[in-house]
Enzyme design. Structure first.
Site, PDB file in Angstrom:
ATOM      1  N   ASN A 239     -19.473 -15.695 -29.923  1.00 18.68           N
ATOM      2  CA  ASN A 239     -19.032 -14.487 -30.632  1.00 18.68           C
ATOM      3  C   ASN A 239     -18.721 -14.794 -32.090  1.00 18.68           C
ATOM      4  OD1 ASN A 239     -19.373 -12.941 -28.422  1.00 18.68           O
ATOM      5  ND2 ASN A 239     -17.223 -12.913 -27.808  1.00 18.68           N
TER       6      ASN A 239
ATOM      7  N   ASP B 233      -6.437  -6.325  -8.468  1.00 17.94           N
ATOM      8  CA  ASP B 233      -6.256  -5.407  -9.603  1.00 17.94           C
ATOM      9  C   ASP B 233      -5.021  -4.592  -9.282  1.00 17.94           C
ATOM     10  OD1 ASP B 233      -8.369  -4.282 -11.966  1.00 17.94           O
ATOM     11  OD2 ASP B 233      -6.735  -2.932 -11.408  1.00 17.94           O
TER      12      ASP B 233
ATOM     13  N   LYS C  44      -1.436 -10.824 -20.554  1.00 23.12           N
ATOM     14  CA  LYS C  44      -2.034 -12.059 -20.005  1.00 23.12           C
ATOM     15  C   LYS C  44      -0.967 -13.145 -19.897  1.00 23.12           C
ATOM     16  CE  LYS C  44      -6.828 -11.401 -21.640  1.00 23.12           C
ATOM     17  NZ  LYS C  44      -7.819 -11.433 -20.599  1.00 23.12           N
TER      18      LYS C  44
ATOM     19  N   SER D 180     -12.076 -13.126 -24.352  1.00 23.61           N
ATOM     20  CA  SER D 180     -13.200 -13.346 -25.269  1.00 23.61           C
ATOM     21  C   SER D 180     -12.720 -13.737 -26.650  1.00 23.61           C
ATOM     22  CB  SER D 180     -14.110 -12.127 -25.326  1.00 23.61           C
ATOM     23  OG  SER D 180     -13.375 -10.960 -25.366  1.00 23.61           O
TER      24      SER D 180
ATOM     25  N   MET E 119     -15.777  -6.903 -16.324  1.00 22.57           N
ATOM     26  CA  MET E 119     -16.072  -8.329 -16.217  1.00 22.57           C
ATOM     27  C   MET E 119     -15.583  -8.922 -14.900  1.00 22.57           C
ATOM     28  SD  MET E 119     -17.856  -9.056 -18.750  1.00 22.57           S
ATOM     29  CE  MET E 119     -17.943 -10.820 -18.763  1.00 22.57           C
TER      30      MET E 119
ATOM     31  N   GLU F 187     -19.263 -20.041 -21.465  1.00 18.51           N
ATOM     32  CA  GLU F 187     -18.601 -21.000 -22.351  1.00 18.51           C
ATOM     33  C   GLU F 187     -17.408 -21.594 -21.595  1.00 18.51           C
ATOM     34  OE1 GLU F 187     -18.884 -19.777 -26.964  1.00 18.51           O
ATOM     35  OE2 GLU F 187     -18.102 -18.186 -25.707  1.00 18.51           O
TER      36      GLU F 187
ATOM     37  N   ASN G  76     -21.600 -10.460 -20.805  1.00 16.66           N
ATOM     38  CA  ASN G  76     -21.867  -9.173 -20.181  1.00 16.66           C
ATOM     39  C   ASN G  76     -23.340  -8.792 -20.390  1.00 16.66           C
ATOM     40  OD1 ASN G  76     -21.510  -6.636 -19.119  1.00 16.66           O
ATOM     41  ND2 ASN G  76     -20.237  -5.862 -20.777  1.00 16.66           N
TER      42      ASN G  76
ATOM     43  N   HIS H 166     -15.655 -18.354 -20.173  1.00 11.52           N
ATOM     44  CA  HIS H 166     -16.021 -17.123 -20.871  1.00 11.52           C
ATOM     45  C   HIS H 166     -17.428 -16.692 -20.468  1.00 11.52           C
ATOM     46  CE1 HIS H 166     -17.136 -14.871 -24.745  1.00 11.52           C
ATOM     47  NE2 HIS H 166     -16.468 -14.083 -23.965  1.00 11.52           N
TER      48      HIS H 166
ATOM     49  N   GLU I  84      -7.741  -7.258 -22.574  1.00 10.68           N
ATOM     50  CA  GLU I  84      -7.599  -8.230 -23.660  1.00 10.68           C
ATOM     51  C   GLU I  84      -6.268  -7.964 -24.376  1.00 10.68           C
ATOM     52  OE1 GLU I  84      -9.263 -10.730 -23.838  1.00 10.68           O
ATOM     53  OE2 GLU I  84      -9.861 -11.355 -25.837  1.00 10.68           O
TER      54      GLU I  84
END
Ligand code: NAI
Length: 677
Positions: free
Chosen positions: A490, A337, A397, A419, A318, A452, A443, A440, A392
């Site tokens: 979702n 990263d 995070k 997500s 993503m 979103e 994919n 959000h 995730e």
């Protein structure tokens, strides 16, 4: 010397000393030129006045920087009350364009930006078309996307101009072309840099007077060839499009097959065909989809927010794609990263996207120059927008946000692409939790239009408006939603996928489940969709959403995971994949299939939509419908989930829900929100 003759509300024209008449469209009180009834009425009035002046040539141009003409006025399509009214309007449009076609002097359209639908039909009625060769030039006849086909002579004229083999694929798909592609196909006479537009038009006119439209050399054969060509095209079309759901392209093929030999008859029948199509539920619902898209584009946003630098953290599936997309939209992007190898791969993937979208080496180089791998996050203080897209994992995070907070500017927009994790949890340890919003993405990022924009009751409104503004600036459609497990899309999709997994576990063949959903109008069946998303992800999202205890995935799914069948990415999930395509075992003829597959799937999704509206996860039914169409591809010809409910009658659906609840238990219990639908 230029003599100004008369100023109309939407058009003005002037005759220059070289006897060229310039007719400029500038639709009043609209930012984009569209052909409303008034605009066309004026044009009908103007053409004879110009003809009397006996100019040497007539040149159409737009005074709006965003384009020539974006098409007919789509909002008027919803107010047509009868086929007769539609026919009358279409014939009027046809007559005006035929007047232009029959003028005794040369005509030419100068095309910048949008030249779509009725706009291209007008240009096709001219002898020549010159288009500006720049990325914002978009040329095409996208009417089938609205459930109709061109009605102002465009079907006839495009086929005459470039021949059926080249024209039909464009008309049947509604494909939009860049200037150079249009020039290559012969739709525009030349594609030129902006500064040469006028001189290219003059040169083209100087080369010849009235240009006679060339009837295709092989027209004589066409009567014999048409049935064959049409049959082949129909067969191909049927593989992609369900005729019951989307009748327009099939009507267009019939039109050409029957009447392609006579432009005059085809023109008459074109009007008849569109006047029938425009009143069908499919066309009215597709027009609604177009209007929903406009509604998302027009959502309130902070128009003063002018971000230039985007910093993305996490260069995986993503993050890498979000970063590449933002760079493609003109932003300077730094991508962070903690793995050098992943960063290198991300740059390669981004370069491939730039190459595919931009082609020209100097443009690819320019965008690569502003795509900066940034392993240590040195660019963080410079960034106007920061998007977190790491694993995730709640703790990873949370730690990241705490480390980030002191480094970012107070005016920087801080966003997460999570997500499923509630914003409240992620922002819990921040000094200013109110500044974290969700952006959000879906994919694959380059294809999915929706983003979103997630907020909680305490998120600063200014940040939400900034997030909406940013989403628009990167060419995506913003959907403001309230933080809740799975957010909106979702959350609604999950019960539908869950039901598919249950059906499969009961022994219903995966293909039968997918076919039932596709028959309803979903772009991909739920079993194939789960394989695409990844069965491990479906399992974990379902677990995360276990606020609802009925949502537990069946044992069968766990068994697949235990066998390493994670979905398409591992080469096998419910289906086995060969060269990226699912191998779907056919259904044994002896298998007796339940008759309620589609009802079970769709009503789970409908019930969850009702719950989301009741809980105000999204502001209203229109926004919910827009989200489901642009975020999941929910059957566009049905106009959205809520629209479908009203179409079917909520009472009838509720009674089906109650039957299913008796048969299958609690997961079909109607949500409390049904009382207010
Ligand atoms: P991924 O596993 O492909 O990528 C995560 C990347 O983050 C890896 O490259 C990893 O090296 C990097 N990373 C981890 N910790 C880091 C740190 N502290 N600093 C810098 N980099 C770090 O994951 P994916 O699928 O791209 O998902 C990322 C986020 O996007 C998740 O929150 C996920 O829920 C969300 N998301 C995923 C979608 C999907 O279809 N995969 C769709 C929408 C959202």
């Amino acid at each position: 010397m230029t003599s100004e003759m008369k100023k109309f509300a939407h058009w003005n024209f002037s005759l220059e000393k070289d006897n060229y008449c310039w007719l400029t469209i500038d639709v009043a009180e609209k930012s984009t030129n569209v052909l409303t009834r008034e605009v066309l009425d004026e044009l009908r009035e103007i053409i004879p006045v110009i003809e009397q002046q006996k100019p040497q040539a007539l040149l159409f141009q737009s005074s709006k920087a965003n384009g020539f003409i974006a098409g007919a006025d789509i909002s008027s399509f919803t107010t047509i009350t009868s086929q007769e009214e539609a026919l009358h309007l279409i014939r009027q449009g046809q007559d005006i364009f035929t007047m232009i076609e029959n003028l005794p002097f040369a005509t030419i359209s100068l095309i910048n930006g949008f030249c779509l639908g009725g706009g291209l039909e007008l240009a096709l009625a001219c002898d020549y078309r010159i288009a500006v060769d720049e990325p914002k030039t978009k040329i095409g006849l996208p009417e089938v996307k609205l459930g109709i086909h061109p009605g102002f002579g465009g079907t006839v004229r495009l086929i005459q101009l470039i021949g059926a083999p080249a024209a039909l694929p464009l008309l049947l798909s509604g494909k939009i072309l860049a200037a150079r592609q249009a020039a290559k196909l012969g739709i525009v006479t030349h594609a030129v840099p902006p500064r040469l537009l006028r001189s290219a038009a003059r040169k083209t006119l100087a080369k010849g007077q009235k240009h006679t439209r060339k009837i295709l050399p092989k027209l004589a054969d066409a009567a014999l060839a048409r049935p064959l060509v049409a049959a082949l095209a129909r067969k191909k079309l049927k593989q992609k499009v369900n005729q019951t759901h989307y009748p327009a392209p099939f009507a267009l093929l019939d039109l050409w097959e029957k009447y392609g030999g006579s432009p005059t008859t085809m023109m008459e029948q074109e009007a008849q065909s569109v006047s029938k199509l425009i009143r069908t539920p499919t066309a009215q619902n597709l027009i609604r989809v177009f209007q929903l898209q406009e509604k998302l584009k027009a959502l309130p946003a902070d128009t003063t927010f002018a971000p230039r630098h985007v910093h993305v953290i996490g260069a995986g599936v993503m993050g890498g794609d979000i970063a590449a997309w933002c760079a493609l939209q003109g932003f300077t992007v730094s991508i962070q990263d903690n793995s050098h190898t992943i960063l290198a791969k991300t740059v390669q993937r981004a370069a491939a996207l730039f190459q595919q979208k931009l082609r020209a080496p100097h443009l690819v180089k320019a965008v690569l120059d502003r795509f900066i791998p940034d392993i240590n996050g040195a660019c963080i203080p410079k960034a106007d927008v920061i998007i977190e897209a790491i694993f995730e994992d709640v703790n990873a995070k949370k730690e990241l946000f705490v480390a980030l907070e002191p480094q970012i500017r107070p005016d920087t927009l801080l966003a997460t692409n999570t997500s499923s994790i509630p914003l409240e949890t992620l922002a819990a340890d921040l000094n200013n939790p109110e500044r974290l919003v969700g952006l959000h993405f879906f994919n694959p990022v380059a294809k999915m239009m929706l983003v979103e924009v997630v907020s909680t009751s305490y998120v600063e409104e200014t940040d939400v408006l900034k997030a909406v503004s940013f989403t628009k600036k990167i060419g995506k459609l913003p959907l403001p939603v309230h933080s809740s497990p799975g957010f909106l899309i979702n959350r609604i999709l999950m019960p539908y996928l869950h039901e598919a997994a249950l059906l499969e576990a009961e022994g219903v063949p995966p293909l039968a489940i997918d076919q039932a959903a596709e028959q309803f109008g979903m772009p991909v069946g739920p079993i194939e969709l789960m394989d695409l998303v990844g069965l491990d992800i479906c399992q974990s999202v379902a677990e995360f959403m276990t606020v609802d205890p009925t949502m537990k995935m069946p044992e069968n799914l766990q068994k697949l995971l235990d066998q390493g069948r994670l979905g398409k990415k591992s080469g096998a999930g419910y289906y086995t994949y060969k060269r990226g395509k699912p191998d779907k075992p056919s259904i044994d003829k002896k298998t007796s299939l339940p008759g309620d597959i589609a009802d079970r799937l769709i009503l789970r999704l409908v019930n969850e939509s009702v719950a989301c509206l009741r809980e105000k996860v999204v502001a209203d039914g229109d926004l919910l419908d827009a989200g489901m169409i642009f975020g999941t591809g929910f059957a566009p010809f049905r106009g959205g989930v809520v629209h479908y409910m009203h179409d079917q009658s909520p009472a009838a659906l509720l009674s089906k829900m109650q039957q299913l609840a008796t048969q299958y238990g609690g997961r079909f219990t109607p949500d409390k929100g049904w009382q207010t639908i």
